[in-house]
Motif scaffolding. Structure first.
Motif, PDB file in Angstrom:
ATOM      1  N   ILE A 220      37.112  -7.451  -3.163  1.00  0.00           N
ATOM      2  CA  ILE A 220      36.250  -8.631  -3.141  1.00  0.00           C
ATOM      3  C   ILE A 220      36.597  -9.516  -1.951  1.00  0.00           C
ATOM      4  N   ILE A 221      35.588 -10.141  -1.402  1.00  0.00           N
ATOM      5  CA  ILE A 221      35.792 -11.102  -0.320  1.00  0.00           C
ATOM      6  C   ILE A 221      36.005 -12.476  -0.943  1.00  0.00           C
ATOM      7  N   HIS A 222      37.207 -13.006  -0.790  1.00  0.00           N
ATOM      8  CA  HIS A 222      37.579 -14.307  -1.336  1.00  0.00           C
ATOM      9  C   HIS A 222      38.567 -14.951  -0.372  1.00  0.00           C
TER      10      HIS A 222
ATOM     11  N   LEU B  77      35.753  -1.440   6.116  1.00  0.00           N
ATOM     12  CA  LEU B  77      35.241  -2.331   5.076  1.00  0.00           C
ATOM     13  C   LEU B  77      34.641  -1.561   3.918  1.00  0.00           C
ATOM     14  N   ARG B  78      35.102  -1.891   2.714  1.00  0.00           N
ATOM     15  CA  ARG B  78      34.489  -1.436   1.458  1.00  0.00           C
ATOM     16  C   ARG B  78      34.550  -2.615   0.500  1.00  0.00           C
ATOM     17  N   THR B  79      33.400  -3.131   0.135  1.00  0.00           N
ATOM     18  CA  THR B  79      33.395  -4.315  -0.717  1.00  0.00           C
ATOM     19  C   THR B  79      32.117  -4.389  -1.544  1.00  0.00           C
ATOM     20  N   PRO B  80      32.218  -4.859  -2.798  1.00  0.00           N
ATOM     21  CA  PRO B  80      31.026  -5.087  -3.613  1.00  0.00           C
ATOM     22  C   PRO B  80      30.391  -6.436  -3.333  1.00  0.00           C
TER      23      PRO B  80
ATOM     24  N   LEU C 251      32.487 -14.189  -1.975  1.00  0.00           N
ATOM     25  CA  LEU C 251      32.107 -15.590  -1.849  1.00  0.00           C
ATOM     26  C   LEU C 251      31.565 -15.882  -0.466  1.00  0.00           C
ATOM     27  N   LEU C 252      30.454 -16.612  -0.421  1.00  0.00           N
ATOM     28  CA  LEU C 252      29.798 -16.890   0.854  1.00  0.00           C
ATOM     29  C   LEU C 252      30.657 -17.776   1.744  1.00  0.00           C
ATOM     30  N   ASP C 253      31.373 -18.736   1.159  1.00  0.00           N
ATOM     31  CA  ASP C 253      32.225 -19.609   1.969  1.00  0.00           C
ATOM     32  C   ASP C 253      33.308 -18.813   2.685  1.00  0.00           C
ATOM     33  N   SER C 254      33.940 -17.883   1.971  1.00  0.00           N
ATOM     34  CA  SER C 254      34.965 -17.043   2.605  1.00  0.00           C
ATOM     35  C   SER C 254      34.348 -16.140   3.662  1.00  0.00           C
ATOM     36  N   THR C 255      33.139 -15.653   3.398  1.00  0.00           N
ATOM     37  CA  THR C 255      32.444 -14.808   4.369  1.00  0.00           C
ATOM     38  C   THR C 255      32.166 -15.580   5.650  1.00  0.00           C
TER      39      THR C 255
ATOM     40  N   SER D  89      26.240  -7.206  -0.375  1.00  0.00           N
ATOM     41  CA  SER D  89      26.253  -8.668  -0.460  1.00  0.00           C
ATOM     42  C   SER D  89      26.983  -9.271   0.736  1.00  0.00           C
ATOM     43  N   ALA D  90      28.129  -9.912   0.514  1.00  0.00           N
ATOM     44  CA  ALA D  90      28.860 -10.551   1.609  1.00  0.00           C
ATOM     45  C   ALA D  90      29.304  -9.537   2.659  1.00  0.00           C
ATOM     46  N   GLY D  91      29.566  -8.296   2.244  1.00  0.00           N
ATOM     47  CA  GLY D  91      29.939  -7.263   3.209  1.00  0.00           C
ATOM     48  C   GLY D  91      28.822  -6.955   4.188  1.00  0.00           C
ATOM     49  N   PHE D  92      27.571  -7.094   3.748  1.00  0.00           N
ATOM     50  CA  PHE D  92      26.428  -6.887   4.646  1.00  0.00           C
ATOM     51  C   PHE D  92      26.418  -7.949   5.738  1.00  0.00           C
ATOM     52  N   ILE D  93      26.750  -9.185   5.377  1.00  0.00           N
ATOM     53  CA  ILE D  93      26.799 -10.256   6.369  1.00  0.00           C
ATOM     54  C   ILE D  93      27.882  -9.975   7.408  1.00  0.00           C
ATOM     55  N   LEU D  94      29.040  -9.493   6.973  1.00  0.00           N
ATOM     56  CA  LEU D  94      30.109  -9.157   7.919  1.00  0.00           C
ATOM     57  C   LEU D  94      29.680  -8.037   8.855  1.00  0.00           C
TER      58      LEU D  94
END
Length: 437
Positions: free
Chosen positions: A33-35, A61-64, A67-71, A98-103
């Motif tokens: 998770i991105i946190h 990167l492998r993530t489900p 959090l948008l702030d951490s991203t 989700s957030a992984g797509f933004i990265l």
């Protein structure tokens, strides 16, 4: 010897100047998770790359999601990195949702392994509460604008980037590569394949500068999470946090109903502290937490006022509150198959131990002074107001006295305890007195 030294000093600087520069790649891997903890890790990796003068940073990167702030914190550091940043979604079977797509959109070079997918970046409430239509539309529009900004700056497909946010669309590696313009730059099997294909590639940085990546004979240096980061990242998962909270409540319950056990109390307190720390990292739903506390309160009332309804209501409140409280991280859910058994186990253990404790409290004492008063026994010696002797109580021989005459072998009842001397009365006398009254 002197000639050799002169030759060394004469040729040393020249040799150092002509020594070829070997490029350096800093490689990091994020699987989870991105946190805030994972953001701290990736920001630290890029800091190390800048300090070491690396030529490229590769993030596996492998993530489900997360959090948008951490991203946003990670994206900001990626944009300001001295070296180009490559995001590699892999190996096969992985995803950057989700957030992984933004990265992935924000990277200088986006790469996917065969059999991976990206997308499904529609925002959800960070508090776990359901958003109304207006709030949901605003959040989606804001996230879509952010995705469009990153995609446009990187020359990627703006339309599909927005669709991944507003329509929760996801894309396979082939769909992302074959789009016009594409969402990613190329596909690769592993990190070595990524570095091999990067050699000589010119990329456009976020500020418009052009940079050429050289990876021939490149040195690869992996940067792992620190022990602290691995530990915090492990507990900063909704399932782990909820499990720690449940174990903590069970441990404290066992300690409260069985004082002096020590181990359950210590383990429960540590588990609760870790759970509270994890819930500080993860956003929690206040309503869900209040429902959990209400459930515990109803279970306590069930012990005081047994009805069955309070126990059932408390268990239901625990389950509903747990679902609301742990559904806080976008892309990550804690299933009912995990929550229901944990809540039921806590309710059953709480009620079972509570009933045992209350039953034990209501029983008459069997030891000490209180345990002797009212106990029946038999006289060994004659007793009277001025005559002391010995009686048998609980198989033990006690010194005793009695206001009424007692003959050896008579049944007696203990009235009081004064030091090591018992005040007794004849059992027949107390019985006849009770009948006449």
């Amino acid at each position: 010897m002197l000639a050799a030294l002169l030759l060394f000093y004469a040729g040393g600087p020249a040799a150092a100047q002509t020594a070829p520069h070997r490029p350096l790649a800093i490689v990091a891997e994020l699987d989870g998770i991105i946190h805030p903890v994972s953001a701290e890790y990736l920001q630290g990796v890029i800091d190390q790359a800048d300090t070491a003068g690396a030529d490229v940073v590769v993030i596996i990167l492998r993530t489900p999601g997360g959090l948008l702030d951490s991203t946003r914190d990670i994206v900001t550091r990626m944009i300001n990195s001295r070296a180009p940043v490559v995001v590699f979604v892999g190996p096969a079977g992985g995803r950057a949702a989700s957030a992984g797509f933004i990265l992935t959109l924000a990277s200088d070079v986006a790469v996917m392994a065969p059999g991976t997918h990206i997308g499904a970046a529609h925002p959800v409430s960070g508090s776990g509460q359901a958003m109304d239509d207006v709030t949901s539309q605003k959040a989606a529009s804001d996230a879509a604008a952010y995705a469009r900004t990153l995609a446009e700056a990187r020359g990627r497909n703006v339309t599909l980037a927005a669709a991944a946010v507003q329509e929760s669309r996801a894309f396979t590696d082939l769909e992302a590569l074959q789009a016009t313009p594409p969402l990613i730059d190329f596909t690769a099997n592993d990190v070595d394949d990524v570095l091999r294909r990067l050699d000589g590639r010119t990329v456009k940085r976020f500020d418009g500068r052009m940079a050429t990546i050289r990876t021939k004979d490149i040195e690869t240096r992996r940067v792992e999470m620190t022990r602290r980061q691995r530990f915090l990242s492990a507990i900063a998962h909704p399932e782990v946090a909820y499990l720690l909270m449940t174990l903590g409540m069970i441990g404290l319950t066992v300690e409260l109903w069985n004082p002096g056990a020590i181990l359950p109390g210590v383990a429960g307190a540590l588990s609760l502290l870790l759970a509270f720390f994890a819930l500080q990292i993860l956003p929690i739903d206040t309503t869900g937490l209040l429902l959990v506390l209400l459930g515990i309160g109803l279970l306590v009332l069930e012990l005081k006022v047994p009805s069955g309804v309070l126990g059932v209501g408390g268990t239901i409140a625990l389950v509903i509150g747990s679902v609301m409280m742990t559904g806080t991280v976008p892309g990550v859910t804690v299933g009912l198959g995990f929550i229901v058994p944990a809540a039921l186990a806590f309710a059953i253990i709480f009620l079972f131990l509570g009933r045992l404790a209350l039953t034990a409290q209501r029983r008459p004492p069997v030891t000490g002074r209180e345990g002797l008063i009212g106990t029946e026994g038999r006289a060994r010696d004659p007793l009277g107001p001025h005559t002391t002797g010995y009686v048998l109580v609980h198989g033990e021989s006690w010194r005793a006295r009695s206001r009424s005459p007692v003959s050896p072998g008579d049944a007696i009842r203990v009235l009081d305890v004064n030091g090591l001397t018992l005040d007794v009365e004849p059992l027949l006398a107390s019985t006849s007195h009770g009948e006449s009254s």
